[in-house]
Design a protein around this motif. Structure first.
Motif, PDB file in Angstrom:
ATOM      1  N   SER A  69       0.826  -1.385  -0.022  1.00  0.00           N
ATOM      2  CA  SER A  69       0.048   0.397  -0.049  1.00  0.00           C
ATOM      3  C   SER A  69       0.825   1.613  -0.069  1.00  0.00           C
ATOM      4  O   SER A  69       2.077   1.085   0.033  1.00  0.00           O
ATOM      5  N   PHE A  70       0.343   2.598  -0.199  1.00  0.00           N
ATOM      6  CA  PHE A  70       0.988   3.837  -0.607  1.00  0.00           C
ATOM      7  C   PHE A  70       0.319   5.008   0.345  1.00  0.00           C
ATOM      8  O   PHE A  70      -0.677   4.711   0.472  1.00  0.00           O
ATOM      9  N   VAL A  71       1.387   5.513   1.731  1.00  0.00           N
ATOM     10  CA  VAL A  71       0.847   6.748   1.595  1.00  0.00           C
ATOM     11  C   VAL A  71       1.648   8.310   1.409  1.00  0.00           C
ATOM     12  O   VAL A  71       2.900   7.834   0.860  1.00  0.00           O
ATOM     13  N   LYS A  72       1.444   9.284   2.012  1.00  0.00           N
ATOM     14  CA  LYS A  72       1.665  10.378   1.514  1.00  0.00           C
ATOM     15  C   LYS A  72       1.840  11.213   2.693  1.00  0.00           C
ATOM     16  O   LYS A  72       1.144  11.193   3.536  1.00  0.00           O
ATOM     17  N   LEU A  73       3.080  12.461   3.627  1.00  0.00           N
ATOM     18  CA  LEU A  73       3.542  12.923   3.772  1.00  0.00           C
ATOM     19  C   LEU A  73       3.604  14.174   3.335  1.00  0.00           C
ATOM     20  O   LEU A  73       3.898  14.839   1.813  1.00  0.00           O
ATOM     21  N   ALA A  74       2.333  14.611   3.644  1.00  0.00           N
ATOM     22  CA  ALA A  74       1.446  15.726   2.913  1.00  0.00           C
ATOM     23  C   ALA A  74       1.948  16.797   3.941  1.00  0.00           C
ATOM     24  O   ALA A  74       1.764  17.235   4.914  1.00  0.00           O
ATOM     25  N   THR A  79      -1.922  26.380  11.186  1.00  0.00           N
ATOM     26  CA  THR A  79      -1.829  27.719  11.929  1.00  0.00           C
ATOM     27  C   THR A  79      -1.017  27.969  12.961  1.00  0.00           C
ATOM     28  O   THR A  79      -1.004  27.295  13.956  1.00  0.00           O
ATOM     29  N   GLY A  80      -0.301  29.161  13.437  1.00  0.00           N
ATOM     30  CA  GLY A  80       0.414  29.770  14.880  1.00  0.00           C
ATOM     31  C   GLY A  80       1.294  28.501  15.121  1.00  0.00           C
ATOM     32  O   GLY A  80       1.923  29.623  15.891  1.00  0.00           O
ATOM     33  N   SER A  81       1.714  27.479  14.829  1.00  0.00           N
ATOM     34  CA  SER A  81       2.856  27.376  15.023  1.00  0.00           C
ATOM     35  C   SER A  81       4.163  27.856  13.805  1.00  0.00           C
ATOM     36  O   SER A  81       4.315  28.276  12.951  1.00  0.00           O
ATOM     37  N   THR A  82       5.418  27.424  14.779  1.00  0.00           N
ATOM     38  CA  THR A  82       6.693  27.811  13.711  1.00  0.00           C
ATOM     39  C   THR A  82       7.228  27.072  12.627  1.00  0.00           C
ATOM     40  O   THR A  82       7.482  27.625  11.555  1.00  0.00           O
ATOM     41  N   GLY A  83       7.567  25.577  12.828  1.00  0.00           N
ATOM     42  CA  GLY A  83       7.772  24.404  11.161  1.00  0.00           C
ATOM     43  C   GLY A  83       6.730  24.501  11.197  1.00  0.00           C
ATOM     44  O   GLY A  83       5.061  24.558  11.025  1.00  0.00           O
ATOM     45  N   GLU A  84       7.151  23.740  10.058  1.00  0.00           N
ATOM     46  CA  GLU A  84       6.390  22.518   8.926  1.00  0.00           C
ATOM     47  C   GLU A  84       5.318  21.580   9.648  1.00  0.00           C
ATOM     48  O   GLU A  84       6.879  20.407  10.243  1.00  0.00           O
ATOM     49  N   VAL A  85       4.173  21.335   9.362  1.00  0.00           N
ATOM     50  CA  VAL A  85       3.640  20.240  10.039  1.00  0.00           C
ATOM     51  C   VAL A  85       3.896  19.562   8.705  1.00  0.00           C
ATOM     52  O   VAL A  85       3.344  19.345   7.575  1.00  0.00           O
ATOM     53  N   LYS A  86       4.269  17.952   8.788  1.00  0.00           N
ATOM     54  CA  LYS A  86       3.811  16.398   7.960  1.00  0.00           C
ATOM     55  C   LYS A  86       2.398  16.020   8.408  1.00  0.00           C
ATOM     56  O   LYS A  86       2.600  15.675   9.425  1.00  0.00           O
ATOM     57  N   ASN A  87       1.602  15.816   7.531  1.00  0.00           N
ATOM     58  CA  ASN A  87       0.489  14.963   7.970  1.00  0.00           C
ATOM     59  C   ASN A  87       0.921  13.969   6.957  1.00  0.00           C
ATOM     60  O   ASN A  87       0.502  13.930   6.007  1.00  0.00           O
ATOM     61  N   LEU A  88       0.332  12.015   7.592  1.00  0.00           N
ATOM     62  CA  LEU A  88      -0.195  11.421   7.111  1.00  0.00           C
ATOM     63  C   LEU A  88      -1.257  10.969   6.398  1.00  0.00           C
ATOM     64  O   LEU A  88      -2.684  11.080   7.525  1.00  0.00           O
ATOM     65  N   ILE A  89      -1.043  10.949   4.878  1.00  0.00           N
ATOM     66  CA  ILE A  89      -2.390  10.421   3.963  1.00  0.00           C
ATOM     67  C   ILE A  89      -2.535   9.514   3.460  1.00  0.00           C
ATOM     68  O   ILE A  89      -1.795   9.019   3.139  1.00  0.00           O
ATOM     69  N   GLY A  90      -3.275   9.018   3.274  1.00  0.00           N
ATOM     70  CA  GLY A  90      -3.989   7.832   2.503  1.00  0.00           C
ATOM     71  C   GLY A  90      -4.061   6.809   3.156  1.00  0.00           C
ATOM     72  O   GLY A  90      -3.891   5.526   2.937  1.00  0.00           O
ATOM     73  N   LEU A  91      -4.410   6.464   4.399  1.00  0.00           N
ATOM     74  CA  LEU A  91      -3.378   5.057   5.740  1.00  0.00           C
ATOM     75  C   LEU A  91      -4.910   4.252   4.987  1.00  0.00           C
ATOM     76  O   LEU A  91      -5.439   5.159   5.895  1.00  0.00           O
ATOM     77  N   ASN A  92      -4.916   3.838   4.391  1.00  0.00           N
ATOM     78  CA  ASN A  92      -6.577   2.552   4.084  1.00  0.00           C
ATOM     79  C   ASN A  92      -6.152   1.265   5.277  1.00  0.00           C
ATOM     80  O   ASN A  92      -7.456   0.995   5.315  1.00  0.00           O
ATOM     81  N   ASN A  93      -5.625   1.384   5.497  1.00  0.00           N
ATOM     82  CA  ASN A  93      -5.435  -0.789   6.409  1.00  0.00           C
ATOM     83  C   ASN A  93      -5.348  -0.400   7.460  1.00  0.00           C
ATOM     84  O   ASN A  93      -5.173   0.524   8.352  1.00  0.00           O
ATOM     85  N   ASP A  94      -6.095  -1.888   7.714  1.00  0.00           N
ATOM     86  CA  ASP A  94      -6.068  -1.864   9.679  1.00  0.00           C
ATOM     87  C   ASP A  94      -4.397  -2.207  10.218  1.00  0.00           C
ATOM     88  O   ASP A  94      -4.004  -3.581   9.595  1.00  0.00           O
TER      89      ASP A  94
END
Ligand code: IMP
Ligand code: MG
Length: 180
Positions: A69-74, A79-94
């Motif tokens: 399977s594949f996931v992505k770090l977007a 907002t209001g935070s200093t650094g860049e935040v990366k969100n894990l998307i596309g996780l469809n597996n249990d």
């Protein structure tokens, strides 16, 4: 082989030819085959976009039944935070109770992979290991163990075989380094 190519504003030359990459993929696949042969249906989790070519070649050398399977770090600006935040998307597996192998193109400082492991651990997998095509030991600044490292390189910027420079270069079969 010593011709240079141009991507955007920079020149690149071959650093690692395709045949050397293939040897390294074979070696790392051999290790995974021996470590995971007795485990219940491992799940390979490729991190898009950079890992697509590595994962494709790696999977052809895996000899046990497995899932992919594949996931992505977007990236987004918190907002209001200093650094860049990366969100894990596309996780469809249990992931509960699963043996997970994260497949990355490159681990540099380790920030991305550490974030991903922390996120995945919340799903209570049986195990998580990291398999990366490239590892930059001089740059790595985290404590998470990176078990499978196909190739170690210096701190130079590379492209090709899935890796990009501002989205260009992913299609190249050799790996190139920027020329100064
Ligand atoms: P880290 O969070 O510092 O480990 O960075 C990992 C990410 O940075 C990788 O997944 C790539 O997207 C990118 N990256 C780091 N080094 C390079 C490089 O030499 N070429 C292309 N991308 C790179
Ligand atoms: Mg990446």
């Amino acid at each position: 082989m010593d011709e240079t190519i141009k991507l955007h504003d920079r020149q690149f030359k071959v650093l690692i030819p395709a045949a050397r990459i293939d040897e390294a993929v074979t070696d790392v696949a051999r290790r995974i085959n021996s470590d995971y042969a007795a485990r219940e249906t491992p799940l390979f989790l490729g991190v898009l976009n950079g890992s697509f070519m590595f994962l494709s070649d790696l999977m052809k050398k895996i000899e046990f039944n497995c899932e992919l399977s594949f996931v992505k770090l977007a990236s987004y600006e918190g907002t209001g935070s200093t650094g860049e935040v990366k969100n894990l998307i596309g996780l469809n597996n249990d992931l509960a109770g699963r043996h997970v192998v994260i497949v990355e193109d490159i681990v540099d400082t380790g920030g991305s992979i550490e974030h991903m492991v922390r996120e995945l651990e919340r799903h209570r997998p049986a195990s998580i290991e990291i398999c990366t095509l490239f590892f930059k030991p001089a740059s790595y600044a985290r404590t998470i163990p990176v078990r499978y490292r196909a190739l170690e390189i210096g701190n130079e910027f590379i492209v090709g075989y899935g890796l990009d420079y501002n989205q260009l270069g992913r299609n190249l079969k050799d790996v190139y380094v920027v020329t100064e």
